[in-house]
Every structure is written in C-alpha cells, then in structure tokens.
Design a protein around this motif. Structure first.
Motif, PDB file in Angstrom:
ATOM      1  N   GLU A  29      -6.574  15.240   5.607  1.00  0.00           N
ATOM      2  CA  GLU A  29      -6.183  14.602   4.641  1.00  0.00           C
ATOM      3  C   GLU A  29      -5.809  15.079   3.548  1.00  0.00           C
ATOM      4  N   ILE A  30      -4.833  14.264   2.710  1.00  0.00           N
ATOM      5  CA  ILE A  30      -4.361  14.712   1.268  1.00  0.00           C
ATOM      6  C   ILE A  30      -5.510  14.629   0.366  1.00  0.00           C
ATOM      7  N   LYS A  31      -5.305  15.590  -0.506  1.00  0.00           N
ATOM      8  CA  LYS A  31      -6.375  15.531  -1.826  1.00  0.00           C
ATOM      9  C   LYS A  31      -5.933  15.052  -3.008  1.00  0.00           C
ATOM     10  N   ARG A  32      -4.780  14.027  -2.913  1.00  0.00           N
ATOM     11  CA  ARG A  32      -4.365  13.509  -4.338  1.00  0.00           C
ATOM     12  C   ARG A  32      -4.292  12.226  -4.004  1.00  0.00           C
ATOM     13  N   ASP A  33      -3.924  11.348  -5.047  1.00  0.00           N
ATOM     14  CA  ASP A  33      -3.737   9.873  -4.726  1.00  0.00           C
ATOM     15  C   ASP A  33      -2.512   9.656  -4.782  1.00  0.00           C
ATOM     16  N   ILE A  34      -1.792   8.700  -3.589  1.00  0.00           N
ATOM     17  CA  ILE A  34      -0.408   8.436  -3.244  1.00  0.00           C
ATOM     18  C   ILE A  34      -0.511   7.042  -2.850  1.00  0.00           C
ATOM     19  N   TYR A  35       0.171   6.088  -3.585  1.00  0.00           N
ATOM     20  CA  TYR A  35       0.267   4.744  -3.245  1.00  0.00           C
ATOM     21  C   TYR A  35       1.549   4.297  -3.136  1.00  0.00           C
ATOM     22  N   LEU A  36       1.839   3.337  -1.955  1.00  0.00           N
ATOM     23  CA  LEU A  36       3.139   2.952  -1.789  1.00  0.00           C
ATOM     24  C   LEU A  36       2.883   1.581  -1.284  1.00  0.00           C
ATOM     25  N   ILE A  37       4.317   0.943  -1.640  1.00  0.00           N
ATOM     26  CA  ILE A  37       4.488  -0.414  -1.177  1.00  0.00           C
ATOM     27  C   ILE A  37       4.690  -0.608   0.187  1.00  0.00           C
ATOM     28  N   PRO A  38       4.062  -1.293   0.914  1.00  0.00           N
ATOM     29  CA  PRO A  38       4.164  -1.485   2.161  1.00  0.00           C
ATOM     30  C   PRO A  38       5.410  -2.190   2.941  1.00  0.00           C
ATOM     31  N   ILE A  40       7.792  -4.938   4.315  1.00  0.00           N
ATOM     32  CA  ILE A  40       7.691  -6.600   4.443  1.00  0.00           C
ATOM     33  C   ILE A  40       7.113  -7.050   5.727  1.00  0.00           C
ATOM     34  N   GLU A  41       7.444  -6.254   6.663  1.00  0.00           N
ATOM     35  CA  GLU A  41       6.925  -6.587   8.191  1.00  0.00           C
ATOM     36  C   GLU A  41       5.350  -6.749   8.365  1.00  0.00           C
ATOM     37  N   SER A  42       4.560  -5.817   7.371  1.00  0.00           N
ATOM     38  CA  SER A  42       3.262  -5.741   7.470  1.00  0.00           C
ATOM     39  C   SER A  42       2.635  -6.935   6.934  1.00  0.00           C
ATOM     40  N   GLU A  43       3.426  -7.870   6.037  1.00  0.00           N
ATOM     41  CA  GLU A  43       2.769  -9.155   5.545  1.00  0.00           C
ATOM     42  C   GLU A  43       1.339  -8.825   4.609  1.00  0.00           C
ATOM     43  N   SER A  44       1.548  -7.740   3.885  1.00  0.00           N
ATOM     44  CA  SER A  44       0.306  -7.346   2.982  1.00  0.00           C
ATOM     45  C   SER A  44       0.207  -8.241   1.566  1.00  0.00           C
ATOM     46  N   ASN A  45       1.415  -8.744   1.391  1.00  0.00           N
ATOM     47  CA  ASN A  45       1.354  -9.812   0.123  1.00  0.00           C
ATOM     48  C   ASN A  45       1.200  -9.064  -1.018  1.00  0.00           C
ATOM     49  N   GLY A  46       1.879  -8.329  -1.504  1.00  0.00           N
ATOM     50  CA  GLY A  46       1.476  -7.854  -2.883  1.00  0.00           C
ATOM     51  C   GLY A  46       0.708  -6.774  -3.060  1.00  0.00           C
ATOM     52  N   LYS A  47       0.066  -6.210  -1.940  1.00  0.00           N
ATOM     53  CA  LYS A  47      -1.109  -5.247  -1.972  1.00  0.00           C
ATOM     54  C   LYS A  47      -0.070  -3.958  -1.903  1.00  0.00           C
ATOM     55  N   LEU A  48      -0.762  -2.668  -2.458  1.00  0.00           N
ATOM     56  CA  LEU A  48      -0.379  -1.379  -2.326  1.00  0.00           C
ATOM     57  C   LEU A  48      -1.472  -0.847  -0.960  1.00  0.00           C
ATOM     58  N   TRP A  49      -0.664   0.115  -0.504  1.00  0.00           N
ATOM     59  CA  TRP A  49      -1.558   0.958   0.480  1.00  0.00           C
ATOM     60  C   TRP A  49      -1.602   2.308  -0.169  1.00  0.00           C
ATOM     61  N   LYS A  50      -2.786   3.107  -0.084  1.00  0.00           N
ATOM     62  CA  LYS A  50      -3.294   4.147  -0.458  1.00  0.00           C
ATOM     63  C   LYS A  50      -3.263   5.202   0.957  1.00  0.00           C
ATOM     64  N   LEU A  51      -2.427   6.143   0.721  1.00  0.00           N
ATOM     65  CA  LEU A  51      -2.248   7.166   2.209  1.00  0.00           C
ATOM     66  C   LEU A  51      -3.621   7.899   2.094  1.00  0.00           C
ATOM     67  N   LYS A  52      -3.792   8.019   3.483  1.00  0.00           N
ATOM     68  CA  LYS A  52      -5.038   9.156   3.771  1.00  0.00           C
ATOM     69  C   LYS A  52      -4.568  10.493   4.203  1.00  0.00           C
ATOM     70  N   HIS A  53      -3.380  10.206   4.932  1.00  0.00           N
ATOM     71  CA  HIS A  53      -2.495  11.518   5.507  1.00  0.00           C
ATOM     72  C   HIS A  53      -1.243  11.500   5.013  1.00  0.00           C
ATOM     73  N   GLY A  54      -0.520  12.476   5.238  1.00  0.00           N
ATOM     74  CA  GLY A  54       0.774  12.957   4.525  1.00  0.00           C
ATOM     75  C   GLY A  54       1.722  11.939   5.434  1.00  0.00           C
ATOM     76  N   LEU A  55       3.026  11.672   5.139  1.00  0.00           N
ATOM     77  CA  LEU A  55       4.147  11.079   5.547  1.00  0.00           C
ATOM     78  C   LEU A  55       5.234  12.070   5.580  1.00  0.00           C
ATOM     79  N   TYR A  56       6.316  12.028   6.424  1.00  0.00           N
ATOM     80  CA  TYR A  56       7.412  12.716   6.431  1.00  0.00           C
ATOM     81  C   TYR A  56       8.279  12.499   4.949  1.00  0.00           C
ATOM     82  N   GLY A  57       8.675  13.607   4.551  1.00  0.00           N
ATOM     83  CA  GLY A  57       9.216  13.299   3.270  1.00  0.00           C
ATOM     84  C   GLY A  57       8.302  13.931   1.910  1.00  0.00           C
ATOM     85  N   LEU A  58       7.187  13.906   1.957  1.00  0.00           N
ATOM     86  CA  LEU A  58       6.204  14.338   1.051  1.00  0.00           C
ATOM     87  C   LEU A  58       6.290  15.963   0.985  1.00  0.00           C
ATOM     88  N   ARG A  59       6.137  16.409  -0.036  1.00  0.00           N
ATOM     89  CA  ARG A  59       6.095  17.925  -0.168  1.00  0.00           C
ATOM     90  C   ARG A  59       5.252  18.633   0.488  1.00  0.00           C
TER      91      ARG A  59
END
Length: 126
Positions: A29-38, A40-59
């Motif tokens: 689990e990452i120790k910092r807060d990272i939020y992203l816009i999900p 469109i296919e997720s149909e999250s309707n204006g919500k942000l996602w907070k990452l628990k684990h890293g993604l490709y492209g994060l340092r």
C-alpha cells in the motif's frame, strides 16, 4: 546475470521466466494520498478515486511492488544476495536449491524440484 547462468548450467537446471500480470496493483500500500478521476466507463458520476496501491507511471509503483515481492520471498525462506539486491536464492541444509533474479515484474529463475514448488507458491500469490 553471468553468475546466475553459470550456476544454472553447472547444476543442469532449466532456466525459466515468469512475468507477473498487473504487478503494480499487487504492490505494498502506498503511504501518500493519490486521487484520480476514474475513466468514463466506470460510471462513477463525478467521484474521485483514492489509490490504495501503485499504478504504472507513478514514481514509486515499481518500488512498492518490489517490496511486496521481497516480503513474499522472505516468507518462502529465500535469501537476498548481499551483492545484488535483485537476486535471491534458496538453500536447504547448506545446499543451493535455486536462484531467482527479478527486474520489476519479470523473473528469471532456475532450481531443483523443491525450488520449483516454492516458485508455484510465489506465482499463486501474484
């Protein structure tokens, strides 16, 4: 790498490769807060996602995955090489059973039947 190949050849071990799918999602689990816009296919309707684990492209994505792999290898009684932190080995009663080299989500490994059983456990975890 040369040492790995020389030892595998001396022991008549078959050299194999393993590629971990979705590796960064399986990191620590990452120790910092990272939020992203999900997407469109997720149909999250204006919500942000907070990452628990890293993604490709994060340092720190690859680092978090490496720490997760290292933790699992230590649980399986692998020993980290003091000269190369990307190489791990397994010994039983002083006899070398196998070697593993890792680069992000790609593993190069060779060993005896006991070592192959440990590799099956590692693959089932990831």
């Amino acid at each position: 790498m040369r040492i790995f190949l020389c030892i595998a050849a001396m022991k008549n071990w078959k050299v194999k490769t393993t590629d971990i799918k979705s590796a960064f999602h399986q990191g620590k689990e990452i120790k910092r807060d990272i939020y992203l816009i999900p997407p469109i296919e997720s149909e999250s309707n204006g919500k942000l996602w907070k990452l628990k684990h890293g993604l490709y492209g994060l340092r720190d994505g690859a680092r978090q995955f490496y720490l997760s792999v290292k933790e699992e290898l230590e649980k399986l009684q692998f020993t980290q090489c003091k000269l190369d932190p990307a190489m791990f080995f397994v010994t039983v009663k002083g006899n070398l059973c196998g070697l593993l080299c890792c680069h992000v989500d790609d593993f190069l490994h060779a060993g005896n039947d006991y070592f192959e059983m440990l590799m099956c456990k590692l693959r089932s975890r990831f």
